[in-house]
Design a protein around this motif. Structure first.
Motif, PDB file in Angstrom:
ATOM      1  N   LYS A  85      66.543   7.259  65.147  1.00 51.43           N
ATOM      2  CA  LYS A  85      67.788   7.559  64.441  1.00 51.43           C
ATOM      3  C   LYS A  85      67.542   8.349  63.168  1.00 51.43           C
ATOM      4  CE  LYS A  85      72.008   5.370  62.700  1.00 51.43           C
ATOM      5  NZ  LYS A  85      72.732   4.085  62.504  1.00 51.43           N
ATOM      6  N   GLN A 100      61.431  -3.558  68.182  1.00 53.79           N
ATOM      7  CA  GLN A 100      62.663  -2.955  68.708  1.00 53.79           C
ATOM      8  C   GLN A 100      63.411  -2.193  67.617  1.00 53.79           C
ATOM      9  OE1 GLN A 100      64.569  -6.499  70.202  1.00 53.79           O
ATOM     10  NE2 GLN A 100      63.691  -6.295  72.246  1.00 53.79           N
ATOM     11  N   LEU A 101      63.532  -2.813  66.440  1.00 54.46           N
ATOM     12  CA  LEU A 101      64.196  -2.144  65.322  1.00 54.46           C
ATOM     13  C   LEU A 101      63.421  -0.918  64.869  1.00 54.46           C
ATOM     14  CD1 LEU A 101      65.526  -5.004  63.003  1.00 54.46           C
ATOM     15  CD2 LEU A 101      66.851  -3.155  64.027  1.00 54.46           C
ATOM     16  N   SER A 102      62.106  -1.020  64.901  1.00 52.26           N
ATOM     17  CA  SER A 102      61.261   0.101  64.520  1.00 52.26           C
ATOM     18  C   SER A 102      61.556   1.324  65.368  1.00 52.26           C
ATOM     19  CB  SER A 102      59.780  -0.283  64.667  1.00 52.26           C
ATOM     20  OG  SER A 102      58.945   0.841  64.427  1.00 52.26           O
ATOM     21  N   ALA A 103      61.625   1.135  66.682  1.00 51.02           N
ATOM     22  CA  ALA A 103      61.909   2.254  67.590  1.00 51.02           C
ATOM     23  C   ALA A 103      63.292   2.837  67.312  1.00 51.02           C
ATOM     24  CB  ALA A 103      61.802   1.793  69.040  1.00 51.02           C
ATOM     25  N   LYS A 104      64.259   1.969  67.059  1.00 51.20           N
ATOM     26  CA  LYS A 104      65.624   2.418  66.798  1.00 51.20           C
ATOM     27  C   LYS A 104      65.703   3.254  65.528  1.00 51.20           C
ATOM     28  CE  LYS A 104      70.321   0.626  66.100  1.00 51.20           C
ATOM     29  NZ  LYS A 104      71.145  -0.616  66.017  1.00 51.20           N
ATOM     30  N   VAL A 105      65.086   2.765  64.445  1.00 46.35           N
ATOM     31  CA  VAL A 105      65.107   3.485  63.174  1.00 46.35           C
ATOM     32  C   VAL A 105      64.284   4.768  63.275  1.00 46.35           C
ATOM     33  CG1 VAL A 105      64.501   3.352  60.726  1.00 46.35           C
ATOM     34  CG2 VAL A 105      65.451   1.357  61.877  1.00 46.35           C
ATOM     35  N   SER A 155      60.049  -3.823  58.887  1.00 42.90           N
ATOM     36  CA  SER A 155      61.105  -4.664  59.453  1.00 42.90           C
ATOM     37  C   SER A 155      60.765  -6.146  59.314  1.00 42.90           C
ATOM     38  CB  SER A 155      61.313  -4.315  60.932  1.00 42.90           C
ATOM     39  OG  SER A 155      62.325  -5.107  61.496  1.00 42.90           O
ATOM     40  N   ARG A 208      68.386   2.893  56.445  1.00 42.36           N
ATOM     41  CA  ARG A 208      69.320   2.511  57.509  1.00 42.36           C
ATOM     42  C   ARG A 208      70.516   1.777  56.943  1.00 42.36           C
ATOM     43  NH1 ARG A 208      67.736  -3.050  59.074  1.00 42.36           N
ATOM     44  NH2 ARG A 208      68.803  -2.803  61.053  1.00 42.36           N
ATOM     45  N   ARG A 213      61.326  -8.374  67.829  1.00 35.48           N
ATOM     46  CA  ARG A 213      62.538  -7.793  67.264  1.00 35.48           C
ATOM     47  C   ARG A 213      62.199  -6.688  66.276  1.00 35.48           C
ATOM     48  NH1 ARG A 213      67.090  -5.629  68.017  1.00 35.48           N
ATOM     49  NH2 ARG A 213      68.654  -5.932  66.374  1.00 35.48           N
TER      50      ARG A 213
END
Length: 243
Positions: A178, A170-175, A157, A237, A167
């Protein structure tokens, strides 16, 4: 999901010269803990710290050596990860590699270093605390797994989306959540690769020599490829990049 491995192999072979060059940083990163004067052992291409031995012989000097060696090792790891991730980004966005490397590598390396340092510090603190208080090492392992989603894709990221550390986590956890199927793919592929090649090197050089052969092979072949594969998984993503 098979095409993600196919594309990663395509990127890896197309930029093999640059990737191998940057992979030298992996070798340096893994060599530092081995030659530093604190208890480590290498197995299946990884370097591990003996927590009980560290506690037994710990003093100001050994503590300083551990900290300095770990910091420099993570710095070289960060450089290699950031550089190879830039290659993947270049292959996807058709940006000029020289400009990307010159303008972005230092910034990306420093941010990736912060992520790796934070994750390492948390894991080591938990392991040392568990040993000091006589708690089973299962608890630090479980906590380590629980926080892994925040760190897993963070380097990708940082480089690909040019995010800051927070940030990126945060994106890492989301991806991670998902697209968990790609995490399983990376995990399964990694286990298979390490097991197969470790077995091959044991047959070739015996148990003692194989650990060092595996360490070198992991540094210049396995880890660089899985950095490419991880970046490719992260970029899934974006719907337009799926094939």
């Amino acid at each position: 999901m098979a095409n993600i491995i196919e594309y990663s192999m395509e990127v890896y072979t197309k930029h093999i010269t640059l990737i191998l060059l940057f992979s030298l940083a992996f070798i340096i990163a893994f060599a530092i803990p081995i030659f530093a004067s604190f208890p480590t052992f290498n197995d299946m291409g990884g370097i591990f710290l003996r927590i009980p031995s560290t506690f037994t012989n710990l003093n100001a000097f050994t503590a300083g050596v551990i900290v300095v060696a770990t910091v420099f090792s993570l710095l070289f790891l960060s450089f290699a990860i950031a550089a190879i991730s830039l290659i993947v980004k270049h292959s996807r966005t058709a940006t000029r590699m020289k400009k990307e490397v010159i303008n972005g590598l230092e910034k990306h390396t420093s941010r990736v270093f912060v992520v790796l340092l934070l994750y390492t510090a948390i894991l080591e603190f938990l392991s040392i605390a568990a040993y000091a208080y006589g708690i089973t090492q299962v608890i630090p392992s479980v906590i380590g797994l629980l926080i892994t989603p925040f760190f897993f894709y963070a380097p990708a990221s940082i480089v690909i989306d040019e995010k800051g550390v927070i940030r990126a986590m945060q994106l890492s956890a989301k991806v991670f959540v998902k697209n968990f199927q790609y995490v399983l793919l990376l995990l399964f592929s990694g286990i298979v690769a390490l097991t197969v090649f470790d077995f091959i090197f044991i047959l070739i050089g015996g148990t003692m020599l194989s650990s060092y052969l595996m360490l070198i092979f992991t540094s210049i072949i396995i880890m660089p490829f899985f950095v490419v594969l991880q970046c490719e998984a992260y970029m899934r993503r974006f719907a337009l990049l799926r094939r």
